[in-house]
Write a protein that holds these residues in place. Structure first.
Motif, PDB file in Angstrom:
ATOM      1  N   GLU A  53       2.971 -13.947   7.907  1.00 47.89           N
ATOM      2  CA  GLU A  53       2.007 -14.611   7.037  1.00 47.89           C
ATOM      3  C   GLU A  53       2.123 -14.086   5.606  1.00 47.89           C
ATOM      4  O   GLU A  53       2.017 -14.849   4.637  1.00 47.89           O
ATOM      5  CB  GLU A  53       0.583 -14.395   7.558  1.00 47.89           C
ATOM      6  N   ALA A  54       2.357 -12.775   5.470  1.00 50.29           N
ATOM      7  CA  ALA A  54       2.534 -12.193   4.139  1.00 50.29           C
ATOM      8  C   ALA A  54       3.757 -12.790   3.447  1.00 50.29           C
ATOM      9  O   ALA A  54       3.725 -13.082   2.242  1.00 50.29           O
ATOM     10  CB  ALA A  54       2.664 -10.680   4.242  1.00 50.29           C
ATOM     11  N   GLU A  68       3.400  -7.326  -7.400  1.00 54.88           N
ATOM     12  CA  GLU A  68       2.769  -6.355  -6.507  1.00 54.88           C
ATOM     13  C   GLU A  68       2.953  -6.740  -5.043  1.00 54.88           C
ATOM     14  O   GLU A  68       3.179  -5.881  -4.192  1.00 54.88           O
ATOM     15  CB  GLU A  68       1.284  -6.216  -6.840  1.00 54.88           C
ATOM     16  N   LEU A  69       2.859  -8.039  -4.743  1.00 54.55           N
ATOM     17  CA  LEU A  69       3.030  -8.478  -3.361  1.00 54.55           C
ATOM     18  C   LEU A  69       4.476  -8.292  -2.914  1.00 54.55           C
ATOM     19  O   LEU A  69       4.735  -7.860  -1.782  1.00 54.55           O
ATOM     20  CB  LEU A  69       2.609  -9.942  -3.212  1.00 54.55           C
ATOM     21  N   ASP A  70       5.415  -8.585  -3.800  1.00 60.58           N
ATOM     22  CA  ASP A  70       6.835  -8.382  -3.484  1.00 60.58           C
ATOM     23  C   ASP A  70       7.117  -6.920  -3.192  1.00 60.58           C
ATOM     24  O   ASP A  70       7.775  -6.582  -2.195  1.00 60.58           O
ATOM     25  CB  ASP A  70       7.698  -8.865  -4.654  1.00 60.58           C
ATOM     26  N   LEU A  96      -4.639 -11.747  -0.853  1.00 58.86           N
ATOM     27  CA  LEU A  96      -4.582 -12.122   0.558  1.00 58.86           C
ATOM     28  C   LEU A  96      -3.274 -11.633   1.189  1.00 58.86           C
ATOM     29  O   LEU A  96      -3.267 -11.145   2.324  1.00 58.86           O
ATOM     30  CB  LEU A  96      -4.711 -13.640   0.702  1.00 58.86           C
ATOM     31  N   GLY A  97      -2.172 -11.755   0.452  1.00 60.37           N
ATOM     32  CA  GLY A  97      -0.899 -11.268   0.958  1.00 60.37           C
ATOM     33  C   GLY A  97      -0.918  -9.773   1.228  1.00 60.37           C
ATOM     34  O   GLY A  97      -0.393  -9.300   2.251  1.00 60.37           O
ATOM     35  N   LEU A  98      -1.542  -9.010   0.347  1.00 56.44           N
ATOM     36  CA  LEU A  98      -1.644  -7.555   0.535  1.00 56.44           C
ATOM     37  C   LEU A  98      -2.482  -7.219   1.765  1.00 56.44           C
ATOM     38  O   LEU A  98      -2.179  -6.269   2.501  1.00 56.44           O
ATOM     39  CB  LEU A  98      -2.243  -6.913  -0.718  1.00 56.44           C
ATOM     40  N   HIS A 119      -1.417  -5.201   5.112  1.00 52.48           N
ATOM     41  CA  HIS A 119      -2.260  -4.113   5.626  1.00 52.48           C
ATOM     42  C   HIS A 119      -2.563  -4.302   7.108  1.00 52.48           C
ATOM     43  O   HIS A 119      -2.681  -3.336   7.869  1.00 52.48           O
ATOM     44  CB  HIS A 119      -3.555  -4.054   4.818  1.00 52.48           C
ATOM     45  N   MET A 120      -2.672  -5.566   7.523  1.00 56.22           N
ATOM     46  CA  MET A 120      -2.948  -5.883   8.927  1.00 56.22           C
ATOM     47  C   MET A 120      -1.664  -6.052   9.741  1.00 56.22           C
ATOM     48  O   MET A 120      -1.707  -6.436  10.903  1.00 56.22           O
ATOM     49  CB  MET A 120      -3.800  -7.150   9.008  1.00 56.22           C
TER      50      MET A 120
END
Length: 199
Positions: free
Chosen positions: A90-91, A110-112, A78-80, A84-85
């Protein structure tokens, strides 16, 4: 006689009830575990995100989070999507939550990485990319590894990471081998597949 007849009827029913499995614990042999469902929903979300259908991707993640609200893979995915958006606030919130719940997970790493490369380290990564196209490939690799201190990314950033690494002749074979592993594990990673083909 009436009492005797009733007893004859009640005894088989009582025996059937005693022998029947408890509905609260009994599961069919082919029952799907919730963790498997969550993994399938996360995979579906990644598929739709790569198809530029973030609305469908988020819908899949929301289903996953209803089953497992603290699942690292679902929160990371969801964070990715939020990155992307371009919804960086929120990320960042999801990244903080994930770092509390599962700081050493692949999802947190990966999110970091994705957050930093899309935000505060975007310019630094662009400089590294430019350096890798010149004679400064060794310095580009040194900076690259400093920018990704927890090891190479394995998601959408893998293509760019290993492309930079491959421009430095001593690291080329390692980069190609690593990209092969990425594409084997994640055949839908089109950027990694195209980068591998170009190398």
């Amino acid at each position: 006689m009436v009492v005797a007849a009733l007893c004859c009827l009640i005894q088989p029913i009582a025996a059937d009830v005693a022998a029947a499995p408890n509905d609260s614990t009994a599961q069919p042999a082919h029952a799907v575990k919730p963790v498997d469902v969550v993994a399938q929903l996360v995979a579906s979300a990644r598929f739709w995100s790569r198809k530029q259908r973030d609305d469908l991707a988020i819908a899949q993640i929301q289903k996953a989070l209803r089953l497992a609200p603290d699942d690292p893979q679902a929160l990371g995915a969801l964070g990715l999507i939020e990155i992307h958006m371009n919804r960086m606030v929120e990320a960042a919130r999801l990244m903080s939550r994930l770092n509390v719940l599962s700081p050493n997970s692949d999802a947190a790493r990966e999110l970091d990485y994705a957050y930093r490369i899309a935000g505060p380290d975007k310019q630094a990564f662009a400089v590294i990319r430019r350096m890798s196209d010149t004679s400064q490939t060794a310095e580009a690799v040194r900076r690259l590894k400093a920018l990704f201190p927890k090891g190479p990314p394995q998601g959408d950033l893998a293509a760019d990471y290993f492309d930079v690494l491959a421009q430095n002749p001593p690291d080329r074979a390692e980069a190609i081998a690593a990209l092969r592993k990425v594409t084997t594990r994640d055949p839908e990673n089109l950027n990694a597949a195209l980068t591998l083909a170009s190398l």
